[in-house]
Scaffold this motif. Structure first.
Motif, PDB file in Angstrom:
ATOM      1  N   PHE A 174       0.825  -1.210   0.000  1.00 43.32           N
ATOM      2  CA  PHE A 174       0.000   0.000   0.000  1.00 43.32           C
ATOM      3  C   PHE A 174       0.858   1.259   0.000  1.00 43.32           C
ATOM      4  O   PHE A 174       0.515   2.255  -0.641  1.00 43.32           O
ATOM      5  N   CYS A 175       1.974   1.219   0.700  1.00 40.45           N
ATOM      6  CA  CYS A 175       2.890   2.365   0.666  1.00 40.45           C
ATOM      7  C   CYS A 175       3.376   2.604  -0.761  1.00 40.45           C
ATOM      8  O   CYS A 175       3.405   3.731  -1.247  1.00 40.45           O
ATOM      9  N   GLU A 176       3.735   1.510  -1.431  1.00 41.21           N
ATOM     10  CA  GLU A 176       4.221   1.642  -2.797  1.00 41.21           C
ATOM     11  C   GLU A 176       3.155   2.239  -3.706  1.00 41.21           C
ATOM     12  O   GLU A 176       3.401   3.201  -4.438  1.00 41.21           O
ATOM     13  N   LEU A 177       1.964   1.675  -3.646  1.00 40.53           N
ATOM     14  CA  LEU A 177       0.875   2.162  -4.482  1.00 40.53           C
ATOM     15  C   LEU A 177       0.632   3.640  -4.228  1.00 40.53           C
ATOM     16  O   LEU A 177       0.502   4.440  -5.155  1.00 40.53           O
ATOM     17  N   SER A 178       0.598   3.977  -2.972  1.00 33.33           N
ATOM     18  CA  SER A 178       0.318   5.349  -2.600  1.00 33.33           C
ATOM     19  C   SER A 178       1.368   6.293  -3.176  1.00 33.33           C
ATOM     20  O   SER A 178       1.038   7.353  -3.719  1.00 33.33           O
ATOM     21  N   LYS A 179       2.619   5.896  -3.095  1.00 38.34           N
ATOM     22  CA  LYS A 179       3.691   6.729  -3.652  1.00 38.34           C
ATOM     23  C   LYS A 179       3.569   6.859  -5.157  1.00 38.34           C
ATOM     24  O   LYS A 179       3.820   7.916  -5.732  1.00 38.34           O
ATOM     25  N   ARG A 180       3.206   5.771  -5.804  1.00 41.70           N
ATOM     26  CA  ARG A 180       3.077   5.830  -7.256  1.00 41.70           C
ATOM     27  C   ARG A 180       1.956   6.783  -7.654  1.00 41.70           C
ATOM     28  O   ARG A 180       2.095   7.576  -8.585  1.00 41.70           O
ATOM     29  N   PHE A 184       1.886  10.812  -9.676  1.00 38.75           N
ATOM     30  CA  PHE A 184       1.125  11.252 -10.840  1.00 38.75           C
ATOM     31  C   PHE A 184       0.349  12.521 -10.520  1.00 38.75           C
ATOM     32  O   PHE A 184      -0.453  12.961 -11.320  1.00 38.75           O
ATOM     33  N   GLY A 185       0.518  13.023  -9.340  1.00 37.25           N
ATOM     34  CA  GLY A 185      -0.206  14.221  -8.978  1.00 37.25           C
ATOM     35  C   GLY A 185      -1.684  13.968  -8.775  1.00 37.25           C
ATOM     36  O   GLY A 185      -2.527  14.808  -9.047  1.00 37.25           O
ATOM     37  N   ASN A 186      -1.989  12.794  -8.271  1.00 35.40           N
ATOM     38  CA  ASN A 186      -3.383  12.454  -8.032  1.00 35.40           C
ATOM     39  C   ASN A 186      -3.993  13.390  -7.003  1.00 35.40           C
ATOM     40  O   ASN A 186      -3.595  13.441  -5.859  1.00 35.40           O
ATOM     41  N   GLN A 187      -5.003  14.125  -7.436  1.00 38.22           N
ATOM     42  CA  GLN A 187      -5.594  15.144  -6.572  1.00 38.22           C
ATOM     43  C   GLN A 187      -6.316  14.551  -5.376  1.00 38.22           C
ATOM     44  O   GLN A 187      -6.320  15.103  -4.305  1.00 38.22           O
ATOM     45  N   ASP A 237      -1.903   6.701   8.492  1.00 36.11           N
ATOM     46  CA  ASP A 237      -0.645   7.074   9.139  1.00 36.11           C
ATOM     47  C   ASP A 237       0.500   6.505   8.299  1.00 36.11           C
ATOM     48  O   ASP A 237       1.020   5.428   8.588  1.00 36.11           O
ATOM     49  N   PHE A 238       0.839   7.251   7.261  1.00 33.38           N
ATOM     50  CA  PHE A 238       1.833   6.739   6.319  1.00 33.38           C
ATOM     51  C   PHE A 238       3.166   6.440   7.000  1.00 33.38           C
ATOM     52  O   PHE A 238       3.754   5.376   6.796  1.00 33.38           O
ATOM     53  N   GLY A 239       3.623   7.361   7.811  1.00 25.46           N
ATOM     54  CA  GLY A 239       4.932   7.199   8.456  1.00 25.46           C
ATOM     55  C   GLY A 239       5.028   5.907   9.234  1.00 25.46           C
ATOM     56  O   GLY A 239       5.974   5.133   9.086  1.00 25.46           O
ATOM     57  N   ARG A 240       4.003   5.663  10.037  1.00 22.66           N
ATOM     58  CA  ARG A 240       4.043   4.466  10.863  1.00 22.66           C
ATOM     59  C   ARG A 240       3.906   3.197  10.020  1.00 22.66           C
ATOM     60  O   ARG A 240       4.596   2.205  10.251  1.00 22.66           O
ATOM     61  N   LEU A 241       3.033   3.255   9.015  1.00 17.24           N
ATOM     62  CA  LEU A 241       2.853   2.093   8.150  1.00 17.24           C
ATOM     63  C   LEU A 241       4.160   1.767   7.433  1.00 17.24           C
ATOM     64  O   LEU A 241       4.579   0.610   7.363  1.00 17.24           O
ATOM     65  N   HIS A 250      12.870   4.461  -2.284  1.00 15.20           N
ATOM     66  CA  HIS A 250      13.993   4.763  -3.164  1.00 15.20           C
ATOM     67  C   HIS A 250      13.933   4.033  -4.500  1.00 15.20           C
ATOM     68  O   HIS A 250      14.200   4.608  -5.556  1.00 15.20           O
ATOM     69  N   TYR A 251      13.577   2.753  -4.450  1.00 12.48           N
ATOM     70  CA  TYR A 251      13.592   1.932  -5.662  1.00 12.48           C
ATOM     71  C   TYR A 251      12.643   2.427  -6.747  1.00 12.48           C
ATOM     72  O   TYR A 251      12.796   2.073  -7.918  1.00 12.48           O
ATOM     73  N   LEU A 252      11.677   3.246  -6.360  1.00 11.77           N
ATOM     74  CA  LEU A 252      10.728   3.751  -7.349  1.00 11.77           C
ATOM     75  C   LEU A 252      11.300   4.917  -8.155  1.00 11.77           C
ATOM     76  O   LEU A 252      10.739   5.297  -9.185  1.00 11.77           O
ATOM     77  N   ARG A 253      12.399   5.478  -7.654  1.00 14.44           N
ATOM     78  CA  ARG A 253      13.084   6.571  -8.348  1.00 14.44           C
ATOM     79  C   ARG A 253      12.136   7.725  -8.658  1.00 14.44           C
ATOM     80  O   ARG A 253      12.097   8.231  -9.783  1.00 14.44           O
TER      81      ARG A 253
END
Lengths: 266, 266
Positions: A174-180, A184-187, A237-241, A250-253
């Motif tokens: 979920f962290c990865e998805l959220s970052k992706r 994309f600038g998802n509003q 709570d993104f930080g804690r998750l 990092h790997y997502l660059r």
DNA sequence: CGCAAGTTTGACGCTGCTCAATCACTGTGG
DNA sequence: CCACAGTGATTGAGCAGCGTCAAACTTGCG
């Protein structure tokens, strides 16, 4: 509960008509700087568009495609079945992702790509793609970077499934998805992200069982980390998750991407 | 019990001096047909050679290498640690494998590459590699194919770890290794394959625990499928092992290699 | 309304993990 | 030559994470 469609579609429709934004240009701009000619070339390359329905298959294992598909809007997923009918999902394609540059070289698709929702794609003949890459090395480099990020993500998933427990696996995902999506600038990000997945897909992604996925999702909810409901999720709570699941983006660059995107926004 | 050294080293030394055989030429020839000029170019590119000891690290996570290493003799492995100290192994590099074309583009290594035994490598400056690829598109294509096979293998491993039980995972892994060695024309194949792995490495490859790996290896032995002892293994019943573990060698793309290699053998 | 797909719950048990001790082998130094 | 240490393999006991099975419930949809 707020109900909205694919967040990406949302952005597209809200901010500018689909025709005005090209997700591939945005994506490439995360890795390379495209000049006007290069943008025009990408634009030209992605003119042939087509709607495709949820459940349709973009690429079949064993097929030899002569075209490459670009996701303009919607979500696709790579997967393969074992001989005893178990499914492993290898990755998700979001707008701007290509399916699949590699088959072109390999001449053969080694897994399936299916659609998770009704979507829009662009169809790029291999010859066009090749010509464009030869003419614009920057585009080639950008596409290469995209496939390298995908490879790095695959390694990250292997580590995830191999070394982490169910809780961490799902948290990491979920962290990865959220970052992706964020990139994309998802509003709609602050309010939640729509992702057309069932718990079955989550299970087949993480090498888990549906029942167990369900229980972990409940734990996320109880601990105030994440809400998943009706194919929408919202990280509370993104930080804690991220910490609990060992997530490091990092790997997502995506780091280089942000300033670039700001420049694109005028 | 028969004791022999790295089978690859074995072959090299027994058949022809190391200087006479270039594992990269052999490997590329599995995917493309190299002319005399192209062979000479690969030969020239791989002149700078160096011995490297077991346990040394070829590439560090986060480093920005300006050279690419070719394994001439010996075995390396890609891996990364989680924040809580668990290790996942992503792949093994055998003679002919490169470490790592991708870092060149990414400008940064996202995992470690370590040596599993005393080995020989060739060091290729990035500039040389680039020039060679530009001058000989066939070589570029071959290298690309190699990295695609590696990506396909990573997907296969994800499916393996995500969807199969310990028995199947290990069986699948040994089938894969065996096929890879076979493709190099390893002479000692009938007698067994030397692979400098401990059960710890096997565990960290398969997302398992050492104790459990040990028990599965015993089961292989008891069922007459496979012997593993002192870093040598010998598959006793490949067909059955492959069937039980759902192994299909297709993703390794060795099929084209065989006729090619026969032609190379004069 | 009724069906289909997806989610949730409970009971139960196996696969694989942890901890800990012992054994086997190899290399080292006295 | 032997004692010793270090590394890896093996074994056992106990248990927990996760899977399987099966049923109920919820939601969306024609």
């Amino acid at each position: 509960m707020l109900v909205f469609r694919s967040p990406v579609r949302n952005v597209m429709l809200a901010d500018a008509p689909l025709q005005r934004r090209n997700p591939l240009i945005e994506r490439l701009s995360m890795f390379v700087t495209l000049g006007p000619d290069e943008r025009a070339a990408v634009e030209a390359m992605t003119q042939t568009r087509r709607a495709i329905e949820s459940g349709e298959t973009l690429a079949h294992e064993g097929s030899r495609p002569d075209r490459v598909c670009l996701i303009l809007d919607g979500v696709a997923y790579r997967h393969r079945y074992t001989s005893d009918g178990r499914r492993q999902i290898f990755g998700y394609l979001l707008p701007g992702d290509l399916c699949d540059t590699k088959f072109v070289i390999c001449n053969e698709c080694d897994h399936n790509v299916g659609m998770l929702c009704d979507s829009q794609i662009a169809i790029i003949p291999v010859t066009t793609l090749m010509k464009t890459m030869v003419q614009f090395p920057v585009i080639e480099r950008g596409l290469l970077m995209m496939s390298l990020v995908e490879a790095a993500t695959a390694r990250e998933w292997l580590l995830n499934v191999g070394q982490r427990n169910a809780f961490q696996r799902l948290g990491h995902f979920f962290c990865e998805l959220s970052k992706r999506f964020e990139a994309f600038g998802n509003q709609g990000f602050g309010k939640g992200i729509a992702m057309p997945l069932t718990q079955r897909e989550l299970a087949d992604t993480m090498g888990l069982n549906v029942v167990h996925v369900n229980r972990v999702l409940q734990r996320f909810r109880n601990e105030g980390l994440l809400n998943w409901s009706r194919q929408h999720f919202r990280i509370l709570d993104f930080g804690r998750l991220a910490e609990l699941s060992g997530f490091d983006p990092h790997y997502l660059r995506l780091d280089r991407g942000l300033p670039e995107r700001r420049m694109l926004a005028y």
